[in-house]
Design a protein around this motif. Structure first.
Motif, PDB file in Angstrom:
ATOM      1  N   UNK A 211       0.850  -1.193   0.000  1.00 37.83           N
ATOM      2  CA  UNK A 211       0.000   0.000   0.000  1.00 37.83           C
ATOM      3  C   UNK A 211       0.884   1.241   0.000  1.00 37.83           C
ATOM      4  N   UNK A 212       0.315   2.362  -0.403  1.00 34.75           N
ATOM      5  CA  UNK A 212       1.085   3.600  -0.481  1.00 34.75           C
ATOM      6  C   UNK A 212       1.293   4.279   0.852  1.00 34.75           C
ATOM      7  N   UNK A 213       0.467   3.932   1.846  1.00 37.21           N
ATOM      8  CA  UNK A 213       0.598   4.493   3.189  1.00 37.21           C
ATOM      9  C   UNK A 213       0.580   3.347   4.191  1.00 37.21           C
ATOM     10  N   UNK A 214       1.082   3.608   5.385  1.00 38.94           N
ATOM     11  CA  UNK A 214       1.129   2.582   6.426  1.00 38.94           C
ATOM     12  C   UNK A 214      -0.247   2.341   7.056  1.00 38.94           C
ATOM     13  N   UNK A 215      -1.118   3.301   6.912  1.00 41.55           N
ATOM     14  CA  UNK A 215      -2.445   3.143   7.484  1.00 41.55           C
ATOM     15  C   UNK A 215      -3.326   4.330   7.174  1.00 41.55           C
ATOM     16  N   UNK A 216      -4.584   4.224   7.571  1.00 48.32           N
ATOM     17  CA  UNK A 216      -5.555   5.311   7.417  1.00 48.32           C
ATOM     18  C   UNK A 216      -6.238   5.510   8.758  1.00 48.32           C
ATOM     19  N   UNK A 217      -6.226   6.729   9.245  1.00 49.86           N
ATOM     20  CA  UNK A 217      -6.954   7.067  10.463  1.00 49.86           C
ATOM     21  C   UNK A 217      -8.147   7.917  10.068  1.00 49.86           C
ATOM     22  N   UNK A 218      -9.339   7.379  10.264  1.00 54.51           N
ATOM     23  CA  UNK A 218     -10.562   8.049   9.825  1.00 54.51           C
ATOM     24  C   UNK A 218     -11.255   8.661  11.034  1.00 54.51           C
ATOM     25  N   UNK A 219     -11.482   9.949  10.976  1.00 52.20           N
ATOM     26  CA  UNK A 219     -12.227  10.641  12.024  1.00 52.20           C
ATOM     27  C   UNK A 219     -13.645  10.919  11.531  1.00 52.20           C
TER      28      UNK A 219
END
Length: 505
Positions: A211-219
């Motif tokens: 993936x292009x990022x290590x993770x997604x933090x959704x608020x």
């Protein structure tokens, strides 16, 4: 409430709550994302809310997917082939596909997933699309063969849906589907605080590659005005927007980019033909004739979209002006009401969800005003999304303002509502031999030109019988900081390409 007042109220709300306290800082390799409406559940086979599907498509995968041009591309399956007679569909699975628990995805998981979808007790949203399946064989771990009762042209398109995701057979056996999320998609769900936050981490075993990022933090922020405020201050990298009033402000921000794409989803006034007086054809037609669809679009969505008939996919869509009463005719509507014995009108309740879509209250108010001209007195009942979805699925309403998902194929889009065995027939509450027959003909026909003729007739019949009043299609909006690269907007509204998004320094 006018759209302008609705927006000002949202800005006031955001200022009062203090958006800076609502979005936490994350590692530079984490995409900080926001939306205003949270998922309502984690079972990919049962969820129907857009907000749920947008989360689950990042965790789970179907056999095949759609690309930005609505072409079918590999998902868990590397390849697929119909038999010469169209009664067998064989998939070869990607040998690299793994679930997020480390187990390989096998034909046994595919077989168990589709048997669960087909089980009426599951309440699967996509069940009606698979009633041609009479058997599923797994000759080896990497091969699945679907045995069909008849040729089924749209079944492959149906399999691209998040509602047809493959889940582990072990989780089905354990009864944990919906209580935890174990998929094979680009991200793992590490944490879910309903109506507050989701934390996703990269699935290192994803067959799609890194993936292009290590993770997604959704608020989950209180409204889209709060989201825009957080983006202005750099606290959010990427946001899903549904309110055109907010989305159209994004291009005014030098640091932000708006992604705007036409979508297949449609705004609709759903009538309940099982309730009096909507069981009268003339009453339903009168309501259709009394609605000024362009005025609903202009008032609720700032004209961001176009008036539509039932078929929203470009390949099959008709000119709306060719459909029954798409040019407003109040006098005709009044005559139809009188012919049905309702010259003095009647009172009904229309339900709408708060937040999904944000335009629902405005749409209901415009419709209330327009239908009052023919004596239909609408009582608007706003509901929280969870309550609305439960009420909607039971068909427990006189009328409903809804935003329903579109599909690239007319059969997969509508058979669940308008066939007698459709799993959402209790939502439409309308069975019709002509509609049922046309859908079955379109399902079996493989010639594209002949399918267009069949579905043009289907759309004409559906508009004339007016169980629902189709209004308009709009746009899918996302906003991002300009250092976010690689997102691809989709006609389905999918956020799946977040799996390859990168953050440029």
């Amino acid at each position: 409430m006018t759209s302008k007042f609705r927006g000002l109220l949202g800005l006031t709300t955001a200022a009062m709550l203090g958006v800076s306290a609502l979005v936490t800082q994350a590692d530079a390799a984490t995409l900080r994302m926001a939306w205003a409406q949270d998922a309502t559940g984690l079972d990919p086979h049962k969820q129907t809310a857009f907000s749920s599907l947008r989360l689950l498509e990042l965790i789970y995968e179907p056999l095949v997917r759609l690309d930005a041009d609505l072409k079918i591309v590999p998902g868990i399956a590397q390849s697929w082939e119909f038999s010469a007679d169209g009664k067998e569909l064989t998939f070869k699975l990607d040998p690299k596909a793994k679930f997020q628990n480390g187990d390989a995805v096998t034909s046994a998981d595919v077989k168990a997933s589709f048997e669960r979808i087909l089980d009426e007790q599951t309440g699967a949203a996509n069940r009606a699309n698979y009633l041609s399946i009479e058997g599923i064989e797994a000759p080896d771990a990497g091969t699945v063969v679907f045995k069909l009762k008849q040729p089924d042209a749209p079944i492959l398109t149906a399999m691209t849906d998040t509602n047809s995701s493959i889940v582990p057979a072990s989780e089905i056996a354990a009864g944990t589907i919906g209580t935890k999320a174990v998929g094979s998609g680009p991200f793992k769900l590490e944490r879910w605080d309903p109506n507050s936050k989701e934390v996703l981490v990269a699935n290192k075993d994803w067959a799609g590659g890194p993936t292009g990022v290590e993770g997604i933090e959704i608020s989950v922020l209180p409204d889209e005005s709060a989201i825009l405020a957080a983006m202005r201050t750099g606290q959010v990298d990427f946001a899903l927007l549904n309110d055109p009033l907010i989305a159209t402000l994004v291009p005014n921000e030098a640091k932000l980019q708006l992604n705007r794409a036409p979508v297949l989803a449609y705004h609709v006034l759903q009538l309940n033909p099982a309730r009096k007086p909507m069981n009268e054809l003339a009453v339903r037609q009168a309501i259709s004739c009394a609605v000024d669809r362009q005025a609903v679009l202009d008032t609720a969505s700032l004209g961001e979209g176009k008036v539509t008939g039932p078929l929203t996919m470009p390949v099959y869509a008709s000119d709306p002006d060719s459909l029954f009463c798409y040019k407003r005719d109040v006098e005709k509507a009044k005559k139809l009401m009188a012919d049905a014995g309702f010259a003095d009108g009647f009172t009904a309740t229309v339900i709408a969800a708060t937040g999904e879509p944000p335009t629902a209250a405005s749409e209901a108010q415009v419709l209330q005003s327009q239908l009052a001209e023919i004596g239909v007195k609408l009582d608007i009942k706003m509901m929280e999304l969870n309550v609305y979805v439960d009420t909607w699925l039971k068909g427990d309403f006189d009328m409903a303002v809804a935003l329903n998902g579109g599909r690239p194929d007319p059969y997969t889009m509508y058979n669940r509502y308008w066939t007698k065995n459709g799993n959402l027939q209790q939502v439409s509450n309308f069975a019709d031999d002509t509609l049922d027959t046309l859908l079955q003909q379109g399902r079996a026909e493989t010639d594209p030109d002949k399918r267009k003729v069949i579905f043009a007739d289907f759309e004409k019949q559906l508009a004339e019988k007016s169980p629902w009043v189709w209004l308009y299609t709009s746009y899918g909006y996302t906003a991002q900081q300009k250092n976010v690269q690689g997102f691809v907007p989709m006609p389905t509204g999918s956020l799946y390409s977040l799996g390859k998004v990168t953050l440029q320094q």
